[in-house]
Scaffold this active site. Sequence first.
Site, PDB file in Angstrom:
ATOM      1  N   GLU A 260      -5.142  -5.469  10.553  1.00  0.00           N
ATOM      2  CA  GLU A 260      -4.202  -4.369  10.733  1.00  0.00           C
ATOM      3  C   GLU A 260      -4.481  -3.644  12.048  1.00  0.00           C
ATOM      4  O   GLU A 260      -5.333  -2.727  12.092  1.00  0.00           O
ATOM      5  CB  GLU A 260      -4.333  -3.376   9.579  1.00  0.00           C
ATOM      6  CG  GLU A 260      -3.987  -3.963   8.229  1.00  0.00           C
ATOM      7  CD  GLU A 260      -3.364  -2.911   7.326  1.00  0.00           C
ATOM      8  OE1 GLU A 260      -2.260  -3.152   6.845  1.00  0.00           O
ATOM      9  OE2 GLU A 260      -3.966  -1.849   7.133  1.00  0.00           O
TER      10      GLU A 260
ATOM     11  N   LYS B 235       0.089   4.245  -0.315  1.00  0.00           N
ATOM     12  CA  LYS B 235      -0.580   5.425   0.255  1.00  0.00           C
ATOM     13  C   LYS B 235      -0.385   6.637  -0.676  1.00  0.00           C
ATOM     14  O   LYS B 235      -0.309   6.456  -1.893  1.00  0.00           O
ATOM     15  CB  LYS B 235      -0.066   5.705   1.677  1.00  0.00           C
ATOM     16  CG  LYS B 235      -0.057   4.433   2.537  1.00  0.00           C
ATOM     17  CD  LYS B 235       0.111   4.708   3.986  1.00  0.00           C
ATOM     18  CE  LYS B 235       0.294   3.391   4.728  1.00  0.00           C
ATOM     19  NZ  LYS B 235       0.205   3.519   6.157  1.00  0.00           N
TER      20      LYS B 235
ATOM     21  N   HIS C 266      -9.317   0.667   4.828  1.00  0.00           N
ATOM     22  CA  HIS C 266      -8.043   0.891   5.530  1.00  0.00           C
ATOM     23  C   HIS C 266      -8.292   1.823   6.719  1.00  0.00           C
ATOM     24  O   HIS C 266      -9.135   2.729   6.642  1.00  0.00           O
ATOM     25  CB  HIS C 266      -7.029   1.503   4.573  1.00  0.00           C
ATOM     26  CG  HIS C 266      -5.650   1.539   5.130  1.00  0.00           C
ATOM     27  ND1 HIS C 266      -5.241   2.507   6.019  1.00  0.00           N
ATOM     28  CD2 HIS C 266      -4.595   0.707   4.962  1.00  0.00           C
ATOM     29  CE1 HIS C 266      -3.980   2.274   6.359  1.00  0.00           C
ATOM     30  NE2 HIS C 266      -3.563   1.188   5.734  1.00  0.00           N
TER      31      HIS C 266
ATOM     32  N   GLY D  25       2.338   2.185  10.528  1.00  0.00           N
ATOM     33  CA  GLY D  25       3.214   3.343  10.338  1.00  0.00           C
ATOM     34  C   GLY D  25       3.899   3.795  11.608  1.00  0.00           C
ATOM     35  O   GLY D  25       4.448   4.896  11.654  1.00  0.00           O
TER      36      GLY D  25
ATOM     37  N   SER E   1       3.536  -2.263  10.222  1.00  0.00           N
ATOM     38  CA  SER E   1       4.995  -2.220  10.361  1.00  0.00           C
ATOM     39  C   SER E   1       5.651  -3.563  10.056  1.00  0.00           C
ATOM     40  O   SER E   1       6.659  -3.923  10.682  1.00  0.00           O
ATOM     41  CB  SER E   1       5.388  -1.709  11.751  1.00  0.00           C
ATOM     42  OG  SER E   1       4.876  -0.397  11.939  1.00  0.00           O
TER      43      SER E   1
ATOM     44  N   GLU F  43      -6.780   4.296   7.779  1.00  0.00           N
ATOM     45  CA  GLU F  43      -6.634   5.725   7.467  1.00  0.00           C
ATOM     46  C   GLU F  43      -7.894   6.263   6.786  1.00  0.00           C
ATOM     47  O   GLU F  43      -8.262   7.420   6.971  1.00  0.00           O
ATOM     48  CB  GLU F  43      -5.372   5.951   6.614  1.00  0.00           C
ATOM     49  CG  GLU F  43      -4.120   5.788   7.462  1.00  0.00           C
ATOM     50  CD  GLU F  43      -2.891   5.327   6.705  1.00  0.00           C
ATOM     51  OE1 GLU F  43      -2.875   5.386   5.459  1.00  0.00           O
ATOM     52  OE2 GLU F  43      -1.942   4.883   7.375  1.00  0.00           O
TER      53      GLU F  43
ATOM     54  N   ASN G 208       0.865  -1.182   0.000  1.00  0.00           N
ATOM     55  CA  ASN G 208       0.000   0.000   0.000  1.00  0.00           C
ATOM     56  C   ASN G 208       0.900   1.231   0.000  1.00  0.00           C
ATOM     57  O   ASN G 208       1.489   1.575   1.022  1.00  0.00           O
ATOM     58  CB  ASN G 208      -0.885  -0.021   1.263  1.00  0.00           C
ATOM     59  CG  ASN G 208      -1.695   1.250   1.414  1.00  0.00           C
ATOM     60  OD1 ASN G 208      -1.819   2.037   0.481  1.00  0.00           O
ATOM     61  ND2 ASN G 208      -2.251   1.456   2.603  1.00  0.00           N
TER      62      ASN G 208
HETATM   63  C1  PEP Z   1      -0.635  -0.095   5.907  1.00  0.00           C
HETATM   64  O1  PEP Z   1      -0.671   1.043   5.482  1.00  0.00           O
HETATM   65  O2  PEP Z   1      -1.545  -0.884   5.622  1.00  0.00           O
HETATM   66  C2  PEP Z   1       0.487  -0.492   6.736  1.00  0.00           C
HETATM   67  C3  PEP Z   1       0.470  -1.669   7.286  1.00  0.00           C
HETATM   68  O3  PEP Z   1       1.480   0.440   6.891  1.00  0.00           O
HETATM   69  P1  PEP Z   1       2.915   0.166   7.578  1.00  0.00           P
HETATM   70  O4  PEP Z   1       3.457  -1.120   6.992  1.00  0.00           O
HETATM   71  O5  PEP Z   1       3.745   1.339   7.186  1.00  0.00           O
HETATM   72  O6  PEP Z   1       2.683   0.047   9.026  1.00  0.00           O
END
Ligand code: PEP
Length: 255
Positions: free
Chosen positions: A170, A15, A98, A176, A216, A100, A13
Amino acid sequence: MDKSKRKAVIAGNWKMNKTAAETSVLIEELLPLASGANCDVVICPPMVNLGAAAQQTLGSNVAVGSQNIHFEQSGAYTGEVSADMLLDLGVKYAIVGHSERRQYFAETDETVNLRAKAAVAAGLTAIICVGESLEQREQGVTEELVRLQTKVALGGFTAADMQKVIIAYEPVWAIGTGRTATADQAEEVCAAIRKVLAELYGQQVADGVTIQYGGSMNAANAAELLSKPNVDGGLIGGASLKPADFAAIINAASV
Ligand code: PEP
């Protein structure tokens, strides 16, 4: 748990990162690194770069996904993009719900359901995101919450539809932040999600659904997370922008 019943899927992703030119460079770097993958590989660049990304990856083992999708086919929905528009570009996957989008764009479990339904009805694979905040984890409601998010997101889905569904667990506190769920924490919630799927569709269907962990995930921790019986892949943010790191995660899923 027999993981051969389902596909390992590693999805990046991106973003709101990468211009058109930068997208092209990143794909060029990634394609040779991903070519030997023994898992499905998906990249989700920004909407404006999806068409070019689909063209550039044509004939490769890397598929393209969107980061969002609207539930109506067309009409007065300023700023939104429909399933048909995505299909027309060669997009195969759509991330839905997601955290976000939930946090900044008022996405709810109900709109996640509508968007996921539109994706699957059009033949796209929906990557449906679920996960708890830190506060919810500390309150001890993680499993209850994720069960509810999953159930509402899948309202109206048939067992056949589930072939086009991926669930991404998630934990919001891990996205992040550099703070990853432990492999045991990821496994515990992914197993709970599979249990809900079994309640809804039977064990056989549940065993065929890919459940990803996201939060992460990186080159160093991917192998341990992916070794867990119910963790079938990853939804990767930051590390998907670094070709070598993303390739290391793909390799960890390819064993
Ligand atoms: C994500 O945006 O779905 C995500 C898992 O981000 P990150 O790997 O940066 O934590």
